[in-house]
Scaffold this motif. Structure first.
Motif, mmCIF file in Angstrom:
data_model
loop_
_atom_site.group_PDB
_atom_site.id
_atom_site.type_symbol
_atom_site.label_atom_id
_atom_site.label_comp_id
_atom_site.label_asym_id
_atom_site.label_seq_id
_atom_site.Cartn_x
_atom_site.Cartn_y
_atom_site.Cartn_z
ATOM 1 N N VAL A 71 -41.586 10.384 4.924
ATOM 2 C CA VAL A 71 -42.657 10.669 6.022
ATOM 3 C C VAL A 71 -41.855 12.222 6.334
ATOM 4 C CG1 VAL A 71 -42.433 10.383 8.738
ATOM 5 C CG2 VAL A 71 -42.711 8.315 7.009
ATOM 6 N N TYR A 72 -40.817 12.493 6.116
ATOM 7 C CA TYR A 72 -40.193 13.880 6.409
ATOM 8 C C TYR A 72 -40.531 14.935 5.263
ATOM 9 C CZ TYR A 72 -38.666 12.596 11.095
ATOM 10 O OH TYR A 72 -38.859 11.943 12.456
ATOM 11 N N MET A 399 -41.852 33.962 8.760
ATOM 12 C CA MET A 399 -41.060 33.057 7.890
ATOM 13 C C MET A 399 -40.863 31.665 8.952
ATOM 14 S SD MET A 399 -40.450 33.657 4.909
ATOM 15 C CE MET A 399 -40.743 35.203 3.965
ATOM 16 N N LYS A 400 -41.542 31.611 9.999
ATOM 17 C CA LYS A 400 -41.184 30.720 11.121
ATOM 18 C C LYS A 400 -41.776 29.373 10.198
ATOM 19 C CE LYS A 400 -41.521 33.124 15.315
ATOM 20 N NZ LYS A 400 -39.911 33.151 15.318
ATOM 21 N N GLY A 401 -42.819 29.003 9.609
ATOM 22 C CA GLY A 401 -42.915 28.040 8.952
ATOM 23 C C GLY A 401 -42.115 27.545 7.908
ATOM 24 N N THR A 402 -41.588 28.346 7.129
ATOM 25 C CA THR A 402 -40.600 28.180 6.306
ATOM 26 C C THR A 402 -39.307 27.443 6.872
ATOM 27 O OG1 THR A 402 -41.440 29.881 4.747
ATOM 28 C CG2 THR A 402 -39.187 29.039 4.351
ATOM 29 N N ILE A 403 -39.150 28.124 8.053
ATOM 30 C CA ILE A 403 -37.794 27.749 8.763
ATOM 31 C C ILE A 403 -38.080 26.323 9.037
ATOM 32 C CG2 ILE A 403 -36.563 27.976 11.021
ATOM 33 C CD1 ILE A 403 -35.428 29.945 8.841
ATOM 34 N N GLN A 404 -39.250 25.958 9.580
ATOM 35 C CA GLN A 404 -39.445 24.668 10.387
ATOM 36 C C GLN A 404 -39.587 23.676 9.115
ATOM 37 O OE1 GLN A 404 -40.058 23.942 13.516
ATOM 38 N NE2 GLN A 404 -39.356 26.096 13.588
ATOM 39 N N SER A 405 -39.840 24.011 7.841
ATOM 40 C CA SER A 405 -39.668 23.318 6.490
ATOM 41 C C SER A 405 -38.314 22.949 6.322
ATOM 42 C CB SER A 405 -40.381 23.880 5.455
ATOM 43 O OG SER A 405 -41.776 24.174 5.680
ATOM 44 N N VAL A 406 -37.292 23.949 6.467
ATOM 45 C CA VAL A 406 -35.897 23.629 6.415
ATOM 46 C C VAL A 406 -35.567 22.771 7.353
ATOM 47 C CG1 VAL A 406 -33.615 24.785 6.425
ATOM 48 C CG2 VAL A 406 -35.348 26.036 5.317
ATOM 49 N N TRP A 407 -35.957 22.593 8.544
ATOM 50 C CA TRP A 407 -35.529 21.795 9.451
ATOM 51 C C TRP A 407 -35.973 20.380 9.085
ATOM 52 C CZ3 TRP A 407 -32.178 21.200 13.288
ATOM 53 C CH2 TRP A 407 -32.301 20.172 14.219
#
Length: 484
Positions: A71-72, A399-407
């Motif tokens: 799911v994540y 890079m906000k999308g990438t950071i959200q992916s890291v989260w």
């Protein structure tokens, strides 16, 4: 001639109710099926395959957390496809249909292992794939005239998630007990169909931001360029400046800076938190379910978490955080997150003490679980809501999308680790509670030490970038740096 600013509006865009209604029904459907999954696997699907109850419980926990890892994981794919190729609307609608098909499989194949697991896979793809798109699409519906309402609408959005979770946790376990798996999984499926229909009904009203196509300065392209141009002076990423603008390289540096803080430590919190749907449910099955005139199902106790979230977030924001600030010790994000790990560990220590008591022959009432739920929810607010905001502010727009992916990856790693640990079945009984609590406490210390050296650089959206010459003259850096 300068263009006059748009008149401010205090009304939500007319399409917002469609997205909020979709979210409420979708979250009910997801938490409804997820919260009974562990009990269903133990009491129904795996009963004939694994006669031993302890081994069956371990296998059920492993399967549940494998599902949650999926799911994540799929948000990474759904978000990428939406941003680069198809746009958010088509991804949400298409994967919602996959989601509905998954629910149908759960209801139809209650006695068929292959069919049921196919349903879980489809739900992981659908639920995970739409996860990053729905929230982003809410923000897309606003412009300069009503941008001041964005914070309010996201508060409503988050409240809606917990609203759906609360009612699903309260009622779906009762359907499983009194009407069986087909109805218990079928009702969430009906809600997901309604969610899809509500979203489709607003199709002519939505603002649809088109897909951007390939990004020539994406995270992976900058990293690949840096590896090709090693030894060009400065840090290893600086070699990428030969092929990419400085802003893109600085953005990738921000991703690595935040990842060094989040990836080694945050998964240990999710290892605790997501076990409320597995290990804590198994513990509740050994407790006295009678509370006054009410008989609670083990899975029902999960309703406490969303109820407390709706209560505690405004209390902490309006009362607790300002109180700490008045006493001269501000609860900054870099202090809240390690504290969230400590508080989460404390909830498992409490639950572990309960387990030791029951292993000694005492039967505890299920109401005792309210205490660790309160503590765990407090830890969730300190870690989850804080960490999500922190991750968003610590990288520039590109890079906000990438950071959200890291989260999101922190959650994937956590559930994969719990799935493997449960499969190995090394720790049982009270030992598993103290095992996870110990790891979380070590992670809290490590995160606090790393956070002391972390220099916060907040990147907020601006209506227009400041020209380079003005920024240099004013001494403004791309992000406002301040001591942790």
């Amino acid at each position: 001639m300068a263009q006059a600013p748009a008149a401010q509006s205090n009304k939500f865009p007319p399409q917002i109710p469609f997205i909020i209604g979709n979210e409420a029904c979708e979250r009910f459907s997801f938490y409804g099926m997820r919260n009974i999954l562990t009990v269903f696997l133990i009491d129904y699907l795996l009963r004939t395959q694994i006669p031993d109850n302890a081994l069956r419980e371990a296998e059920a926990k492993s399967l549940m957390h494998t599902f949650m890892a999926g799911v994540y994981f799929f948000p990474l794919i759904g978000g990428y496809l939406a941003d680069r190729f198809f746009g958010k609307y088509r991804i949400i609608l298409g994967l919602s249909l996959v989601y509905c098909l998954g629910h149908a499989c759960l209801a139809i194949f209650e006695n068929n292992v292959t069919g049921f697991f196919t349903g879980l896979a489809l739900i992981a793809i659908g639920s995970g794939g739409i996860k990053p798109c729905v929230a982003a699409m809410v923000g897309d519906q606003f412009n300069e005239s009503n941008s001041h309402l964005v914070k309010k609408v996201f508060a409503i959005f988050y409240w809606t998630i917990n609203f759906g979770s609360f009612f699903a946790s309260l009622f779906i376990p009762l359907l499983l007990k009194h009407f069986g798996p087909s109805v218990a999984f079928g009702i969430p499926g009906v809600l997901m169909f309604i969610a899809t229909f509500i979203f489709w009904a607003g199709r002519h009203k939505y603002v649809r931001v088109p897909a951007t196509g390939a990004n020539p300065h994406s995270f992976f392209k900058v990293v690949a360029s840096a590896l090709r141009n090693r030894g060009q002076g400065g840090g290893w990423l600086d070699g990428a400046k030969r092929e990419h603008p400085e802003e893109a390289v600085d953005g990738v540096k921000a991703v690595f800076r935040v990842s060094a803080l989040l990836l080694p430590f945050v998964p240990f919190f999710w290892m605790l938190f997501d076990q409320k749907a597995s290990t804590w449910v198994v513990q509740a099955r050994s407790m006295d379910p009678q509370v006054g005139p009410f008989t609670f199902q083990a899975s029902q106790m999960q309703f406490i978490n969303p109820l407390l979230v709706m209560i505690l977030i405004p209390f902490l924001t309006a009362v607790v955080y300002p109180a700490f600030q008045r006493f001269g010790w501000e609860l900054t994000p870099l202090r809240r997150m390690p504290l969230g790990l400590v508080v989460g560990a404390l909830s498992f220590i409490i639950a572990g003490i309960f387990q030791v008591t029951m292993e000694g022959g005492t039967t505890l009432n299920i109401a005792w679980q309210i205490l660790p739920y309160i503590v765990l929810t407090l830890g969730e607010i300190l870690m989850s809501t804080t960490g999500l905001e922190f991750a968003y502010t610590q990288a520039p727009r590109e890079m906000k999308g990438t950071i959200q992916s890291v989260w999101l990856v922190t959650n994937t790693l956590a559930n994969a680790a719990v799935a493997i640990t449960a499969k190995l079945n090394v720790f049982t009984g009270s030992g598993q509670f103290f095992f996870y609590a110990g790891f979380a406490l070590v992670a809290a210390v490590g995160m606090a030490l790393v956070a002391r050296r972390y220099v916060v650089r907040d990147y907020y959206q601006t209506s227009a970038p400041i020209p380079t010459e003005e920024r240099s003259a004013a001494g403004v850096t791309p992000g406002s740096a301040k001591s942790a």
